[in-house]
Design an enzyme around this catalytic site. Structure first.
Site, PDB file in Angstrom:
ATOM      1  N   HIS A 254      -9.319  -1.067  -1.550  1.00 49.93           N
ATOM      2  CA  HIS A 254      -8.813  -1.690  -2.770  1.00 49.93           C
ATOM      3  C   HIS A 254      -9.492  -3.050  -2.931  1.00 49.93           C
ATOM      4  CE1 HIS A 254      -5.833  -3.594  -5.460  1.00 49.93           C
ATOM      5  NE2 HIS A 254      -5.398  -2.379  -5.741  1.00 49.93           N
TER       6      HIS A 254
ATOM      7  N   ASP B 167      -4.186  -2.267   5.586  1.00 45.63           N
ATOM      8  CA  ASP B 167      -3.592  -2.153   4.258  1.00 45.63           C
ATOM      9  C   ASP B 167      -2.734  -0.889   4.275  1.00 45.63           C
ATOM     10  OD1 ASP B 167      -2.922  -1.684   1.644  1.00 45.63           O
ATOM     11  OD2 ASP B 167      -4.950  -1.815   0.853  1.00 45.63           O
TER      12      ASP B 167
ATOM     13  N   GLN C   1      -0.237   2.355   0.823  1.00 46.72           N
ATOM     14  CA  GLN C   1      -0.089   3.767   0.497  1.00 46.72           C
ATOM     15  C   GLN C   1       0.468   4.582   1.660  1.00 46.72           C
ATOM     16  OE1 GLN C   1      -0.460   4.864  -2.530  1.00 46.72           O
ATOM     17  NE2 GLN C   1      -1.446   3.074  -3.422  1.00 46.72           N
TER      18      GLN C   1
ATOM     19  N   LYS D 161       5.767  -0.299  -4.517  1.00 45.97           N
ATOM     20  CA  LYS D 161       5.289   1.052  -4.215  1.00 45.97           C
ATOM     21  C   LYS D 161       6.271   1.812  -3.319  1.00 45.97           C
ATOM     22  CE  LYS D 161       0.398  -0.298  -4.525  1.00 45.97           C
ATOM     23  NZ  LYS D 161       0.088   0.314  -5.822  1.00 45.97           N
TER      24      LYS D 161
ATOM     25  N   CYS E 251      -8.782   0.072  -9.014  1.00 42.48           N
ATOM     26  CA  CYS E 251      -9.131  -1.112  -8.198  1.00 42.48           C
ATOM     27  C   CYS E 251     -10.005  -0.708  -7.015  1.00 42.48           C
ATOM     28  CB  CYS E 251      -7.881  -1.850  -7.728  1.00 42.48           C
ATOM     29  SG  CYS E 251      -6.943  -2.608  -9.078  1.00 42.48           S
TER      30      CYS E 251
END
Length: 470
Positions: free
Chosen positions: A179, A256, A259, A282, A425
């Site tokens: 991202h 990260d 997700q 999210k 992104c």
């Protein structure tokens, strides 16, 4: 609500967090009220495990939980809403909406600045939310820093740890599939420090090349920045192995997890990661709040990211001293209500159980991939699912000779189907794939097989519409 549904009352509790069993004996264990229709009353009242073989039809997790999400029960342009943009943002259950309302109605006040009841209550609830985040990822409360979002969390690491520890010739390794928020801060830091930013490419299967990563890791590597789950390729990386490789050469790792945290069990102790970031919006929580996890010994050695109220120990006219983490990194009035809402979202997810969510989404995600693969002229990006390759529950794709924005617009306006279009992104990744944009359908546990079927039929109609002009 669709399908036959059984929603049982809350069961007796035995642990505070369903993801981990190594809690103290005095903690409580959440048990899920969400059970498929075939579970008998006697089984439901026992300590039997949750669903072992998640099904995706009526009576499954998606159908059962839909009633908890008010936004899903509406029409868009005359069609019943099908929401498939969960990788961008998730919807909020009633429990989270009520937690926010309760905060502003009952005890809206600033944190740490008063001794009256409202202030003390706000402080307690804010710190309780921090503890909930910590429990959720198996961290210590003082290792959790609230930020505005995951982007700010990455920037905090970049400007606090990065500027203090990187020097000319040091290497930062990341992938072309990241991202933008995991690339841009490190470009800036590299320019300021003289560090070198290196990128790992993709394999032929369109997964970050871990073989290449192992080859370029060296004693010059000071930081590895990688996603756990790709927001475009749907690839799931073995971060425990990757982190071990990085630590072998003395590098720190920033994961990260935007997700992954909303969709699977994430245990920072098992991963042994140095930093990890997540985003509330999210994971069924409010916008405007995210979090950074950092190992306590690393955070203690990092300078403040912002200066101002709440992050200080003492202020003099010629200098200031700073509070210990996490306060050191939370300058000014925090997003109190939003943090409390995130805590409510974690309670909600924990009550269902992250393993159950993950298993259900894997079944549903495979169904999405299979149905989408059967549509003519569709190109899906990322690895193909198999017994050894697991995809996250999303598909980025393009349709031959149809622009993804046209596709998404028609699906919305003619069918009430919400998907994402654009570069997500992830422009470097799109350029590597030879495209400028793509469409993306992404799932969460409140989605159903019916959602996917309606999406596929709407997609076929959309393709027919655009190809009819050729």
């Amino acid at each position: 609500m669709e399908g036959a549904i059984l929603k049982l009352p809350h069961l007796p509790t035995v642990s505070r967090n369903p993801n981990f069993t190594n809690r103290s004996s005095g903690s409580l264990r959440w048990r899920s009220r969400y059970r498929p229709l075939h579970v008998s009353a006697s089984a439901a009242s026992s300590s039997t495990p949750l669903v072992d073989n998640p099904k995706i039809g009526p009576g499954s997790l998606g159908y059962i939980t839909r009633s908890d999400f008010p936004i899903l029960h509406q029409e868009i342009n005359g069609s019943k809403l099908v929401y498939l943009d969960n990788a961008a943002t998730s919807q909020k259950p009633t429990a989270v909406i009520k937690a926010l309302q309760n905060y502003y109605e009952a005890y809206n006040s600033n944190v740490h600045r008063g001794i009256h009841y409202l202030s003390a209550k706000a402080t307690d609830e804010y710190e309780s939310a921090r503890q909930k985040v910590a429990n959720f990822i198996n961290a210590g409360a003082r290792e959790i820093i609230f930020t505005r979002n995951a982007t700010e969390a990455i920037n905090l690491v970049a400007y606090s740890w990065g500027l203090s520890n990187l020097k000319p010739g040091d290497e930062i390794i990341t992938t072309i599939a990241e991202h933008h928020s995991a690339i841009v801060p490190w470009q800036i830091v590299a320019q300021k420090t003289g560090a070198v930013l290196k990128f790992v490419n993709l394999t032929e299967d369109e997964v970050p090349d871990l073989g290449q990563l192992r080859d370029i890791l060296s004693r010059r590597t000071k930081l590895l920045v990688m996603h756990h789950v790709s927001n475009m390729l749907a690839s799931v990386l073995p971060m425990d192995e990757v982190i071990s490789w990085a630590h072998d050469v003395g590098a720190k790792v920033l994961v990260d997890a935007c997700q992954s945290v909303p969709h699977m069990v994430v245990d920072v102790k098992n991963l042994d990661t140095d930093f990890l970031v997540g985003s509330s919006h999210k994971m069924c929580g409010p916008t405007g709040v995210g979090f950074l996890y950092g190992k306590s010994e690393i955070l203690s050695g990092m300078p403040p990211f912002l200066g101002g109220g709440e992050m200080i120990a003492d202020v003099y006219l010629d200098h200031s001293t700073y509070a210990e983490p996490p306060s050191r990194f939370e300058a000014g009035t925090p997003a109190i209500g939003e943090a409390i809402g995130l805590g409510a979202a974690i309670d909600y997810l924990s009550e269902i159980g992250m393993r159950q969510i993950h298993d259900y989404e894997m079944e549903l995600g495979n169904y999405l991939y299979d149905r989408l693969s059967s549509v003519s002229d569709v190109r899906i990006y990322g690895p193909s699912p198999s017994l050894t390759v697991k995809r996250a529950a999303l598909c980025s794709f393009n349709v031959k000779d149809v622009h993804p924005t046209d596709l998404a617009t028609f699906l919305d306006q003619q069918h009430g189907v919400a998907i994402r279009s654009g570069h997500h992104c992830a422009q470097p990744l799109h350029r590597h794939l030879g495209i400028s944009s793509s469409a993306r359908a992404s799932l969460h546990f409140y989605n159903t097989k019916d959602d996917i079927d309606r999406f596929i039929e709407a997609l076929k109609d959309t393709i027919n519409f655009f190809t009819s002009f050729k």
